[in-house]
Design a protein around this motif. Structure first.
Motif, PDB file in Angstrom:
ATOM      1  N   CYS A 243      46.479  56.168  -2.851  1.00 18.79           N
ATOM      2  CA  CYS A 243      46.448  54.909  -2.113  1.00 18.79           C
ATOM      3  C   CYS A 243      45.125  54.843  -1.352  1.00 18.79           C
ATOM      4  N   TYR A 244      44.419  53.753  -1.565  1.00 18.24           N
ATOM      5  CA  TYR A 244      43.139  53.497  -0.903  1.00 18.24           C
ATOM      6  C   TYR A 244      43.369  52.324   0.049  1.00 18.24           C
ATOM      7  N   LEU A 245      43.069  52.542   1.322  1.00 18.26           N
ATOM      8  CA  LEU A 245      43.203  51.491   2.324  1.00 18.26           C
ATOM      9  C   LEU A 245      41.831  51.146   2.878  1.00 18.26           C
ATOM     10  N   ARG A 246      41.518  49.853   2.861  1.00 16.00           N
ATOM     11  CA  ARG A 246      40.277  49.355   3.450  1.00 16.00           C
ATOM     12  C   ARG A 246      40.682  48.499   4.639  1.00 16.00           C
ATOM     13  N   TYR A 247      40.298  48.958   5.812  1.00 16.81           N
ATOM     14  CA  TYR A 247      40.655  48.277   7.053  1.00 16.81           C
ATOM     15  C   TYR A 247      39.480  47.471   7.580  1.00 16.81           C
ATOM     16  N   ARG A 248      39.779  46.301   8.119  1.00 17.13           N
ATOM     17  CA  ARG A 248      38.860  45.616   9.033  1.00 17.13           C
ATOM     18  C   ARG A 248      39.384  45.956  10.404  1.00 17.13           C
ATOM     19  N   ILE A 249      38.536  46.557  11.213  1.00 15.26           N
ATOM     20  CA  ILE A 249      38.961  47.001  12.538  1.00 15.26           C
ATOM     21  C   ILE A 249      38.158  46.285  13.609  1.00 15.26           C
ATOM     22  N   ASP A 250      38.676  46.327  14.816  1.00 16.07           N
ATOM     23  CA  ASP A 250      37.934  45.815  15.960  1.00 16.07           C
ATOM     24  C   ASP A 250      36.923  46.903  16.345  1.00 16.07           C
ATOM     25  N   PRO A 251      35.630  46.654  16.190  1.00 17.44           N
ATOM     26  CA  PRO A 251      34.648  47.704  16.472  1.00 17.44           C
ATOM     27  C   PRO A 251      34.637  48.159  17.932  1.00 17.44           C
ATOM     28  N   TYR A 252      35.210  47.356  18.816  1.00 15.15           N
ATOM     29  CA  TYR A 252      35.300  47.743  20.220  1.00 15.15           C
ATOM     30  C   TYR A 252      36.520  48.616  20.492  1.00 15.15           C
ATOM     31  N   LYS A 253      37.338  48.816  19.457  1.00 17.92           N
ATOM     32  CA  LYS A 253      38.539  49.647  19.592  1.00 17.92           C
ATOM     33  C   LYS A 253      38.516  50.794  18.587  1.00 17.92           C
ATOM     34  N   LEU A 254      37.333  51.333  18.372  1.00 18.77           N
ATOM     35  CA  LEU A 254      37.169  52.430  17.427  1.00 18.77           C
ATOM     36  C   LEU A 254      37.970  53.662  17.852  1.00 18.77           C
TER      37      LEU A 254
ATOM     38  N   LEU B 167      35.517  56.534   9.243  1.00 18.17           N
ATOM     39  CA  LEU B 167      35.165  55.543  10.252  1.00 18.17           C
ATOM     40  C   LEU B 167      33.729  55.075  10.064  1.00 18.17           C
ATOM     41  N   PRO B 168      33.398  53.894  10.598  1.00 19.53           N
ATOM     42  CA  PRO B 168      32.041  53.375  10.451  1.00 19.53           C
ATOM     43  C   PRO B 168      31.002  54.320  11.045  1.00 19.53           C
ATOM     44  N   SER B 169      29.888  54.427  10.340  1.00 22.56           N
ATOM     45  CA  SER B 169      28.772  55.230  10.835  1.00 22.56           C
ATOM     46  C   SER B 169      27.491  54.399  10.761  1.00 22.56           C
ATOM     47  N   GLU B 170      27.092  54.036   9.564  1.00 19.05           N
ATOM     48  CA  GLU B 170      25.955  53.148   9.344  1.00 19.05           C
ATOM     49  C   GLU B 170      26.474  51.931   8.593  1.00 19.05           C
ATOM     50  N   GLY B 171      25.804  50.831   8.733  1.00 23.56           N
ATOM     51  CA  GLY B 171      26.248  49.621   8.035  1.00 23.56           C
ATOM     52  C   GLY B 171      27.286  48.864   8.850  1.00 23.56           C
ATOM     53  N   ALA B 172      28.249  48.281   8.149  1.00 23.40           N
ATOM     54  CA  ALA B 172      29.266  47.453   8.806  1.00 23.40           C
ATOM     55  C   ALA B 172      30.022  48.268   9.854  1.00 23.40           C
ATOM     56  N   SER B 173      30.161  47.704  11.047  1.00 24.06           N
ATOM     57  CA  SER B 173      30.847  48.410  12.135  1.00 24.06           C
ATOM     58  C   SER B 173      32.329  48.089  12.205  1.00 24.06           C
ATOM     59  N   ASP B 174      32.795  47.225  11.304  1.00 29.45           N
ATOM     60  CA  ASP B 174      34.201  46.819  11.363  1.00 29.45           C
ATOM     61  C   ASP B 174      34.990  47.198  10.108  1.00 29.45           C
ATOM     62  N   VAL B 175      34.494  48.178   9.341  1.00 29.17           N
ATOM     63  CA  VAL B 175      35.178  48.620   8.127  1.00 29.17           C
ATOM     64  C   VAL B 175      35.489  50.102   8.244  1.00 29.17           C
ATOM     65  N   ALA B 176      36.744  50.461   7.980  1.00 26.01           N
ATOM     66  CA  ALA B 176      37.174  51.860   7.935  1.00 26.01           C
ATOM     67  C   ALA B 176      38.013  52.036   6.683  1.00 26.01           C
ATOM     68  N   LEU B 177      38.085  53.267   6.213  1.00 23.03           N
ATOM     69  CA  LEU B 177      38.815  53.573   4.985  1.00 23.03           C
ATOM     70  C   LEU B 177      39.789  54.710   5.217  1.00 23.03           C
ATOM     71  N   ALA B 178      40.797  54.772   4.361  1.00 20.98           N
ATOM     72  CA  ALA B 178      41.716  55.914   4.333  1.00 20.98           C
ATOM     73  C   ALA B 178      42.173  56.098   2.895  1.00 20.98           C
ATOM     74  N   MET B 179      42.431  57.352   2.531  1.00 26.33           N
ATOM     75  CA  MET B 179      42.950  57.652   1.198  1.00 26.33           C
ATOM     76  C   MET B 179      43.972  58.765   1.308  1.00 26.33           C
ATOM     77  N   PHE B 180      45.070  58.599   0.575  1.00 24.96           N
ATOM     78  CA  PHE B 180      46.070  59.656   0.488  1.00 24.96           C
ATOM     79  C   PHE B 180      46.771  59.555  -0.857  1.00 24.96           C
ATOM     80  N   SER B 181      47.298  60.691  -1.307  1.00 26.13           N
ATOM     81  CA  SER B 181      47.901  60.759  -2.640  1.00 26.13           C
ATOM     82  C   SER B 181      49.346  61.226  -2.577  1.00 26.13           C
TER      83      SER B 181
END
Length: 101
Positions: free
Chosen positions: A4-15, A41-55
């Motif tokens: 499962c791949y999750l692509r989140y849009r997050i609030d960058p002020y609530k990292l 978690l975001p590092s470079e580039g878009a500050s409002d995108v985070a990912l997660a993966m689990f199997s």
């Protein structure tokens, strides 16, 4: 195996809140028989995108995990935390199967 791949849009002020949310879920996936590959978690580039993966061993095992997560007290607490902190704006879920040589 299904991942499962999750692509989140997050609030960058609530990292920090989102990072805490991720740390809540990693052991919960394991509790239900999955393997968590981490939150990213975001590092470079878009500050409002985070990912997660689990199997999970199969899509059926993932579906069992989802059903059980809706009645598990720890999972419900994690869902509530995300709602209360509003650290997640939206997310997309996709499933992948690995290809090995």
């Amino acid at each position: 195996m299904i991942t499962c791949y999750l692509r989140y849009r997050i609030d960058p002020y609530k990292l920090a809140e989102f990072e805490h949310y991720g740390k809540l879920w990693i052991p919960l996936v394991k509790k239900f028989g999955g393997t968590h590959h981490g939150y990213f978690l975001p590092s470079e580039g878009a500050s409002d995108v985070a990912l997660a993966m689990f199997s999970f061993p199969s899509l059926a095992a993932y579906e069992t995990y989802r059903e059980r997560s809706f009645v598990d007290a720890d999972c419900q607490a994690a869902f509530r935390y995300a709602e209360e902190t509003r650290c997640i704006v939206s997310y997309e879920r996709s499933f992948f199967r690995p290809v090995f040589g």
